[in-house]
Design a protein around this motif. Structure first.
Motif, mmCIF file in Angstrom:
data_model
loop_
_atom_site.group_PDB
_atom_site.id
_atom_site.type_symbol
_atom_site.label_atom_id
_atom_site.label_comp_id
_atom_site.label_asym_id
_atom_site.label_seq_id
_atom_site.Cartn_x
_atom_site.Cartn_y
_atom_site.Cartn_z
ATOM 1 N N VAL A 54 9.533 7.726 14.657
ATOM 2 C CA VAL A 54 10.918 8.976 15.096
ATOM 3 C C VAL A 54 10.193 10.297 14.410
ATOM 4 O O VAL A 54 10.502 11.036 14.887
ATOM 5 N N HIS A 55 9.353 10.103 13.530
ATOM 6 C CA HIS A 55 8.681 11.693 12.908
ATOM 7 C C HIS A 55 7.281 12.191 14.089
ATOM 8 O O HIS A 55 8.102 12.855 14.715
ATOM 9 N N SER A 56 6.692 11.538 14.536
ATOM 10 C CA SER A 56 6.512 11.143 16.293
ATOM 11 C C SER A 56 7.472 12.175 17.260
ATOM 12 O O SER A 56 6.782 13.328 18.248
ATOM 13 N N LEU A 57 8.513 11.347 17.633
ATOM 14 C CA LEU A 57 9.298 11.977 18.759
ATOM 15 C C LEU A 57 9.623 13.395 17.642
ATOM 16 O O LEU A 57 9.900 13.998 18.866
ATOM 17 N N GLU A 58 10.322 13.009 17.111
ATOM 18 C CA GLU A 58 10.645 14.883 16.835
ATOM 19 C C GLU A 58 9.742 15.522 16.963
ATOM 20 O O GLU A 58 9.744 16.507 17.298
ATOM 21 N N HIS A 59 8.023 15.323 15.841
ATOM 22 C CA HIS A 59 7.826 16.687 16.403
ATOM 23 C C HIS A 59 6.920 17.275 18.213
ATOM 24 O O HIS A 59 6.698 17.556 18.120
ATOM 25 N N GLN A 60 6.903 16.234 18.716
ATOM 26 C CA GLN A 60 6.554 16.247 19.806
ATOM 27 C C GLN A 60 8.010 16.846 20.847
ATOM 28 O O GLN A 60 7.481 17.983 21.053
ATOM 29 N N ALA A 61 9.126 17.140 20.588
ATOM 30 C CA ALA A 61 10.187 17.361 21.168
ATOM 31 C C ALA A 61 10.604 18.637 20.474
ATOM 32 O O ALA A 61 10.571 19.478 21.391
ATOM 33 N N GLY A 62 9.461 19.257 19.022
ATOM 34 C CA GLY A 62 9.874 20.597 18.721
ATOM 35 C C GLY A 62 8.811 21.163 19.298
ATOM 36 O O GLY A 62 9.269 22.266 19.657
ATOM 37 N N ARG B 122 1.224 -0.911 0.285
ATOM 38 C CA ARG B 122 -0.220 -0.550 0.021
ATOM 39 C C ARG B 122 0.681 1.626 -0.396
ATOM 40 O O ARG B 122 0.528 2.353 -0.462
ATOM 41 N N GLY B 123 1.867 1.344 0.428
ATOM 42 C CA GLY B 123 3.331 2.428 0.322
ATOM 43 C C GLY B 123 2.986 3.490 1.447
ATOM 44 O O GLY B 123 3.198 4.141 1.692
ATOM 45 N N ALA B 124 2.696 2.487 2.842
ATOM 46 C CA ALA B 124 2.707 3.227 3.870
ATOM 47 C C ALA B 124 4.591 2.947 4.603
ATOM 48 O O ALA B 124 4.686 1.872 4.378
ATOM 49 N N GLU B 125 4.480 3.307 5.243
ATOM 50 C CA GLU B 125 5.702 3.425 6.050
ATOM 51 C C GLU B 125 5.454 2.925 7.769
ATOM 52 O O GLU B 125 4.459 2.603 8.211
ATOM 53 N N THR B 126 7.087 2.263 7.873
ATOM 54 C CA THR B 126 6.819 1.533 9.064
ATOM 55 C C THR B 126 6.637 1.862 9.995
ATOM 56 O O THR B 126 6.745 3.050 10.620
#
Length: 630
Positions: free
Chosen positions: A194-202, A184-188
């Motif tokens: 990792v993107h969620s943690l970076e967003h929360q850290a920002g 389906r082309g979705a990310e693992t």
């Protein structure tokens, strides 16, 4: 709840495998399988005892259920629908409930059975399916059927079947999810985490950051702001204002507003000089004749023989007289002449300031303002004075319940209660394009038999929690429906109908009593008695309304008390038939509609969390459906 269990049953022998959902007891599934086996054997026995249908039976073998696929309803008390497919002597069975209201999607159950057949054929490496081959791959088949029973897509099913003969079961089960994401082309999940943690850290970094400026910078900014302030803007506007005032003060100057169309919204401009449009100032020089003096209203005494009396001067006092007293002289031939002075009060009216009422002729948007001492409701529509509409503070929810019951003499034959939960959103003019979205809790559902939600607007979160999301609407939106178990349904009113046929005289009596557990008594209850014939003579107690076209009698009871002796409604009429003839059928109906603070069934609506008001619970409604007695 389309498919409750999957099973593998050989044509001869015991069951090989049974996989059920969490809430479906395995004992009931085993009962359905046993009933299916007995049904097969019964059909096979009937085949041997019916030689006339031998040709038709030979077409499908010794067992009539030996067809490639089909479905059959089994069971006596608990009835189930079994969807089956026969693969080389092995029945692949799907068990679901046997309903008659089409609430179960049978096609989805058939689809799950077809997926189970694909698992079995893949495990045996072909259609030569035998119990020995199934026992070799028992663990893989068990785990695959468990996933298929809970619902699986075609992509994940293909990945599972491709890895069934692999190294381990864990790889077959868990690799299917990753392969579906890749296709389906979705990310693992690790990359998304990792993107969620970076967003929360920002977010945390910007929340804790502080920005402080030194006092020298603030002082310098104030000086720059003061130097940039436009100081020469005010003198430039004064000449323009003076020119506008000079133009407006000239009464003979043509105005540009004459050629402009009149605007209804924000198009009216206030005039600075009221004397230019004030009709009172323009007509100040006129002299208006005042009303006659009070001596003109006095009566004149006439001494002519035969016509003695006082003529004229009829006084109308300021006290509130009735219509008969005020116009008593008009009905008397000798009450005096109709002089115009008769309609003038005895005292001199107070002369108003201005032109004596001529200023009232002025109409339009430039009319003179009303007096400050007038009534506060002047100029307000009558409907706004009588009914004060309360503004909505937010979304409102209420329950409308309809109860139906049938009494045969004093016994309750059947009863049913249907409830509907309505949502009233803010009007579209107020809410705009904003959607109404909140969560709420439903309590008091111990007596509920069935609960249905409108899935396009409401979703269930479990444990009685629901989430609603919908666009604004002018009308209330039904979002939920429920019905109660008959034996747990309360009755607001018990009714009994008794009749006596003596000779050619028919007497009917309706007794009614209220439920003492009601929070408030029922009001404006209508009792309707359907008559067998159009009566020529009728005697009722208390008073009632007879409708000859519908052949019915209506009693309106203003209030049914919660306690006390039962009420009685009687009717007596002559009929053509005698008591020995066929029994006369008389039916009574009850109609009522009441607004209550709590629902009659006990179902209540509460916020999802205490202390948070996402909606307002307004008055509920209880009304009668088919409430009858015979």
């Amino acid at each position: 709840m389309s498919c409750l269990a999957l099973s593998l049953q050989p044509a001869n022998g015991s069951d090989i495998l049974l996989q059920t959902r969490e809430w479906f007891p395995p004992s009931r599934a085993l009962g359905a399988l046993s009933a299916f086996r007995q049904t097969r054997r019964a059909f096979a026995a009937n085949k041997h005892s019916a030689p006339d249908d031998a040709y038709a039976a030979e077409a499908i073998g010794d067992d009539p259920l030996a067809a490639s696929s089909g479905q059959v309803i089994v069971g006596v008390e608990s009835r189930y629908r079994v969807v089956y497919r026969l693969v080389n002597g092995i029945y692949v069975l799907g068990i679901t409930v046997a309903d008659h209201d089409n609430s179960v999607n049978v096609f989805e159950c058939i689809h799950i059975v077809n997926q189970a057949v694909s698992v079995v054929v893949t495990a045996c490496r072909g259609v030569d399916v035998t119990p020995e081959k199934l026992s070799r791959k028992y663990a893989e088949i068990y785990m695959a059927l468990d996933i298929v029973l809970r619902g699986v897509g075609n992509i994940r099913l293909s990945a599972m079947l491709a890895t069934m003969h692999g190294e381990s079961i864990a790889k077959m089960v868990h690799s299917a999810i990753d392969s579906e994401n890749k296709i389906r082309g979705a990310e693992t999940w690790p990359s998304a985490e990792v993107h969620s943690l970076e967003h929360q850290a920002g977010i945390d970094a910007f929340t804790t950051a502080t920005f402080e400026l030194p006092p020298e910078t603030l002082d310098a900014g104030d000086e720059v702001a003061a130097s940039l302030a436009p100081a020469a803007a005010e003198p430039q506007e004064e000449p323009q204002q003076k020119q506008e005032e000079s133009v407006e003060k000239d009464p003979f100057a043509a105005s540009d507003a004459i050629n402009k169309p009149q605007e209804l919204v924000e198009g009216f401009k206030k005039t600075r000089d009221p004397s230019a449009t004030d009709l009172t100032t323009a007509l100040e020089g006129l002299d208006v004749t005042t009303l006659p003096p009070p001596e003109a209203t006095q009566s004149t005494h006439i001494n002519v023989e035969g016509f003695e009396g006082n003529y004229g001067g009829v006084e109308f006092g300021h006290e509130q007289a009735s219509i008969g007293e005020a116009f008593e002289g008009f009905n008397d031939a000798w009450g005096g002449g109709l002089d115009p002075s008769e309609f003038v009060g005895p005292t001199k009216p107070k002369k108003p300031q201005g032109l004596g009422g001529v200023e009232l002729l002025q109409t339009g948007p430039d009319a003179a303002p009303t007096a400050a001492g007038g009534e506060s409701g002047a100029g307000t529509p009558l409907e706004n004075l009588l009914v004060k509409k309360a503004e909505m503070k937010g979304p409102e929810m209420y329950i409308s319940e309809e109860i139906s019951a049938e009494f045969r003499e004093s016994l309750l034959a059947r009863v049913g209660l249907m409830g509907v939960v309505y949502l009233r959103t803010l009007p579209p003019k107020t809410a705009g394009d904003q959607e109404t979205e909140f969560s709420f809790r439903v309590e008091g559902t111990s007596a509920v038999k069935r609960f249905v939600i409108q899935s396009s607007r409401v979703s269930s979160l479990g444990n009685g929690l629901f989430h609603v999301r919908t666009a604004a609407s002018e009308e209330p939106i039904p979002i939920m429906k429920y019905s109660l178990v008959p034996r747990l349904t309360p009755l607001p009113l018990r009714v009994r109908l008794t009749k006596r046929h003596t000779g050619s005289l028919l007497s009917v009596m309706i007794q009614y009593a209220s439920n003492p557990d009601l929070l408030a008594p029922l009001h404006d209850v209508t009792f309707i008695l359907k008559l067998p014939v159009d009566p020529t003579l009728l005697k009722v107690s208390p008073k009632a309304v007879l409708n000859r076209s519908e052949r019915e009698i209506r009693w309106l009871v203003p209030e049914v008390p919660l306690k006390g002796s039962p009420g009685r409604l009687r009717a007596r009429m002559p009929v053509d038939s005698s008591e020995d003839d066929e029994e006369i059928e008389v039916i009574g109906y009850v109609k009522f509609s009441e607004q209550v603070t709590q629902s009659f069934s006990g179902v209540s609506l509460r916020p999802a969390s205490e202390g948070k008001t996402d909606f307002y619970e307004v008055s509920h409604r209880l009304e009668s459906g088919v409430y009858m007695c015979d």
